[in-house]
Design a protein around this motif. Sequence first.
Motif, mmCIF file in Angstrom:
data_model
loop_
_atom_site.group_PDB
_atom_site.id
_atom_site.type_symbol
_atom_site.label_atom_id
_atom_site.label_comp_id
_atom_site.label_asym_id
_atom_site.label_seq_id
_atom_site.Cartn_x
_atom_site.Cartn_y
_atom_site.Cartn_z
ATOM 1 N N THR A 88 48.409 24.014 59.088
ATOM 2 C CA THR A 88 47.669 22.937 59.747
ATOM 3 C C THR A 88 46.171 23.103 59.524
ATOM 4 O O THR A 88 45.463 22.142 59.197
ATOM 5 C CB THR A 88 48.018 22.906 61.248
ATOM 6 N N ASP A 129 54.742 17.694 61.660
ATOM 7 C CA ASP A 129 55.331 18.737 62.501
ATOM 8 C C ASP A 129 55.588 18.121 63.866
ATOM 9 O O ASP A 129 54.667 17.958 64.665
ATOM 10 C CB ASP A 129 54.385 19.942 62.626
ATOM 11 N N ASP A 138 51.076 17.720 56.481
ATOM 12 C CA ASP A 138 51.282 19.002 57.161
ATOM 13 C C ASP A 138 52.720 19.032 57.664
ATOM 14 O O ASP A 138 53.175 18.068 58.283
ATOM 15 C CB ASP A 138 50.302 19.120 58.343
ATOM 16 N N GLN A 190 46.894 19.108 67.550
ATOM 17 C CA GLN A 190 46.077 20.038 66.769
ATOM 18 C C GLN A 190 45.508 19.345 65.533
ATOM 19 O O GLN A 190 44.316 19.397 65.259
ATOM 20 C CB GLN A 190 46.929 21.250 66.362
HETATM 21 MG MG LIG Z 1 51.028 23.941 61.966
#
Ligand SMILES: [Mg+2]
Lengths: 290, 278
Positions: A111, A132, A184, A141
């Motif tokens: 990430t 994710d 990601d 995030q």
């Molecule tokens: Mg990650």
Amino acid sequence: SLSDRLDGVFRKLRGYGKLNEKNIQDAMRQVRLALLEADVHFRVVKDFVKRVQERALGAAITKSLTPGQEVVKVVYAELTDLMGSEHKGLRISSKPPTIVMLAGLQGSGKTTSAGKLAKLFSAQFPLLVACDVYRPAAVDQLKTLGKQLGIQVYDEGTEADPVDIATRAVEHAKAVGHRLVIIDTAGRLAIDEEMMAEVRRIKKRVMPHEILFVADAMSGQDAVNVAKRFNDDLEIDGVILTKMDGDARGGAALSIRAVTGKPIKYIGVGEKLDGLEAFHPTRLADRILG
Amino acid sequence: VSGGRAVDEDLLDDVEELLITADVGVQTTFGMMEPLRRKVARGRIENSQALFQELKGLMLGILRGSAASLKLRPQGPTFILVVGVNGAGKTTTIAKLAHRFKEEEKKVLLVAGDTFRAGAIEQLQIWADRVGVPLIRQAAGSDPGAVVFDGAKAALSRRVDVVIVDTAGRLQTKVNLMEELKKLARILGRQAEGAPHEVLLVLDGTTGQNALSQAKLFSEAVPVTGIVLTKLDGSSKGGTILSIAHQMGLPIKLIGIGERMTDLRDFDPDLFVDALFG
Ligand SMILES: [Mg+2]
Ligand SMILES: Nc1nc2c(ncn2[C@@H]2O[C@H](COP(=O)(O)OP(=O)(O)OP(=O)(O)O)[C@@H](O)[C@H]2O)c(=O)[nH]1
Ligand SMILES: Nc1nc2c(ncn2[C@@H]2O[C@H](COP(=O)(O)OP(=O)(O)OP(=O)(O)O)[C@@H](O)[C@H]2O)c(=O)[nH]1
Ligand SMILES: [Mg+2]
């Protein structure tokens, strides 16, 4: 360092003149120990030392006044031969958007690296994609990183299928004019069949131009098995080796390169988003040999 | 590999390979192979089964002294500080510990000491909500010392049984970050007698020889009272724990075997050694 170890081996030689095969054997043992302590895989070390030994026996080592230095030179040459000699960066496609997918074990730095790549290639008007849906607040995030960088993040929360998210993200990217899409994915074990099937599905549906395996520089012996599995399943294009700002020797890089044949493209050198550098094989050689 | 094979140089090489590829490390491997080779030379080991028994014995000898359990103080909140390098599994381990203590009907409080990393506070909040325990937090970017101070105050006033403090991941070689960790421990110590009572160092099971450097430098900064070895549900064997036990004698308390709140086990040397031999 390897130089010190080899000096130790050859110091006993003074006064004995020419090197013999036993001296070379001792030197090779030191090379082997140095590489194992640097986390290079057992088998990779075996093959590597064999090649170094052949080269050393053939070279001017036996006649040299500084045989330790000669051996180090051979080891260096073999290392750079193995790791490749020039920086291989991300290839931007002539038909945008370039689609990049990151994959790897849990906690390896995917990430954060996604954010770093977006910053490095901000001129490509990148789109970060949050695939994710498992890790608590993984989407938050990535969105936070996007906000910090002023870069768009495509997400569909945590209820959608990552394969669909990736597919719709690419459609969105094309509609909006992003020239780079960075996907990601969730951390996963190489031995987790279901999760490996998921990344295979994302690859099949979205057809990334670049698949980068994100690996932790402090990885141990198992890195070779993990890398092999990710490469077998995804045919990775390259590797990002993270956390190189620590004191891990990074021998896993050698193992990963040896087993996949793929280049290390970038190294992570910090937690901040400017912490991504081009990979230089000579610097890694210095580090591995201490 | 084990069985009734003859004990020859090939077998000894295979054993050496098994240990090294399990991340046991060169020094510790040679340290164990030495007595083994001597016994073999004296004809005291008749087959591979006996060799493996001998080796297991050596490894258990190293590990049994180090296996320990996480105990709560009989009175007053037990302060647990969780530390380790980036991505090792601290936050997830805290969720698992909170769940375990909650199941044991203990009053648990969590403290969001990672104010730096993107999404860190949200991540711990989600876990706290799932487990059903309160979380002390402040805005992202605030001083971790302030949150830890707040957390300690809350733990004492709410008379909880256990308070677990999350910290930001940090590489052990970053002196300023290790200084910050010392400061966090001091803040806890000023709020409660003897705090932090437990300092758990979380080590990623996939880490190679750098684990030893992590154990050394984190222990120099804060009084590490236990190790949690995570991600043992993967294919890594976590053999570095042998060097750490052997050279440092740090207690090994827990292992992480997955990403769910139930994926936590006490460290069991026998199971660990058996798994290492596959
Ligand atoms: Mg990650
Ligand atoms: N020091 C340092 N820390 C890094 C680097 N890259 C990532 N990190 C940190 O490593 C930790 C894990 O990074 P993430 O980006 O969350 O890793 P991830 O692979 O996405 O993790 P999962 O999604 O759980 O698999 C975070 O604390 C990051 O800040 C690096 O190059 N150096
Ligand atoms: N398979 C597996 N994954 C784990 C285990 N423990 C943690 N993880 C995963 O590892 C990744 C990192 O976990 P975190 O709890 O965020 O690690 P951390 O040490 O708090 O990371 P930072 O705060 O960024 O330093 C997440 O994807 C977790 O789900 C484990 O025992 N097994
Ligand atoms: Mg964390």
